[in-house]
Design an enzyme around this catalytic site. Sequence first.
Site, mmCIF file in Angstrom:
data_model
loop_
_atom_site.group_PDB
_atom_site.id
_atom_site.type_symbol
_atom_site.label_atom_id
_atom_site.label_comp_id
_atom_site.label_asym_id
_atom_site.label_seq_id
_atom_site.Cartn_x
_atom_site.Cartn_y
_atom_site.Cartn_z
ATOM 1 N N ASN A 128 30.941 14.568 -5.172
ATOM 2 C CA ASN A 128 30.739 14.224 -3.984
ATOM 3 C C ASN A 128 31.649 13.249 -3.343
ATOM 4 O OD1 ASN A 128 29.659 11.707 -4.401
ATOM 5 N ND2 ASN A 128 27.583 12.396 -4.305
ATOM 6 N N ASN A 187 17.088 22.399 -9.909
ATOM 7 C CA ASN A 187 17.327 23.038 -8.316
ATOM 8 C C ASN A 187 18.563 24.047 -8.432
ATOM 9 O OD1 ASN A 187 15.742 21.072 -7.135
ATOM 10 N ND2 ASN A 187 17.430 19.393 -7.264
ATOM 11 N N GLY A 234 15.912 18.193 -10.055
ATOM 12 C CA GLY A 234 16.851 17.552 -10.957
ATOM 13 C C GLY A 234 18.179 18.549 -10.916
ATOM 14 N N ASP A 252 23.132 20.982 -5.496
ATOM 15 C CA ASP A 252 22.655 21.811 -6.486
ATOM 16 C C ASP A 252 22.636 23.247 -6.033
ATOM 17 O OD1 ASP A 252 22.550 19.682 -8.228
ATOM 18 O OD2 ASP A 252 20.658 19.410 -7.308
ATOM 19 N N ASN A 262 30.900 16.447 0.700
ATOM 20 C CA ASN A 262 30.726 15.439 1.631
ATOM 21 C C ASN A 262 29.560 15.614 2.619
ATOM 22 O OD1 ASN A 262 31.146 12.677 2.677
ATOM 23 N ND2 ASN A 262 33.111 13.450 3.843
ATOM 24 N N ASN A 316 0.848 -1.205 -0.076
ATOM 25 C CA ASN A 316 -0.123 0.051 -0.020
ATOM 26 C C ASN A 316 0.936 1.192 -0.078
ATOM 27 O OD1 ASN A 316 -2.649 1.237 0.238
ATOM 28 N ND2 ASN A 316 -1.965 1.978 2.271
#
EC number: 2.7.1.20
Length: 287
Positions: free
Chosen positions: A173, A42, A38, A227, A197, A28
Amino acid sequence: MRFLAYFGHLNIDVLISVDSIPREGSVNVKDLRPRFGGTAGNFAIVAQKFRIPFDLYSAVGMKTHREYLAMIESMGINTGHVEKFEDESGPICYIATDGKKQVSFMHQGAMEKWKPQLADEYEYVHFSTGPNYLDMAKSIRSKIIFDPSQEIHKYSKDELKKFHEISYMSIFNDHEYRVFREMTGLSSPKVTTIVTNGERGSSLFMDGKKYDFPAIPSSGDTVGAGDSFRAGLYLALYNRRSIEKGMIYGTIIAHHVIDDGIENFSLNMEDLERETENYRRMFTKRS
């Protein structure tokens, strides 16, 4: 010459909340919520609030993205370089989460049909998610920012190495940076490189040195924080400030986006400068 061309996704994320992630069968759905985002979307929303001049380069399917385009156009964001496919959908990402684990289903849609072309000359060209941009990057004279994000595996070892070497700057990152080093065999970056990071902050590798920028403690949704950080970087570059100043701008802006959400982000330039001075006194010796 224009300031910035920004390549990336205008993505619709459909967030699906469930009690548990099944291996098979059905469960459910407790909540279903679409969110416009995106890598390019952003960035654009935050950058526009600081009046950073940029052109957005992306592709969308008009079966799904009319409302998204209308929203960003109402903010004053130019979509003239966004290719619009009338009979296509996407890009859309369906993200199912039970609060601990998540599984995602990505429909690239229009992005798979897109053949990107640069329509003008720019000081900076930012290549984030999307198709393999290497051939385009090799043919332009702009300062290239290589930012492959989660699509880093789209590039081969040689392509990653070449893209990095011809770039003015690379951004990863922490996980992507490990992948980059493992794939290329490079133990240290060849050009100016930023590594983010999360709650540990970010690092700037420049001129053979490493500069660390601690994160500001935040509580909230981290979607879009990276972003938004990039918007801070370009805010500094546009105002002819140092990259180090851009790191601080980005850290502060990302903090506010996490705490308030992109849709409620309201930090102005005066407050940003005040918080930048506070940050410098607390954390850094150079900016």
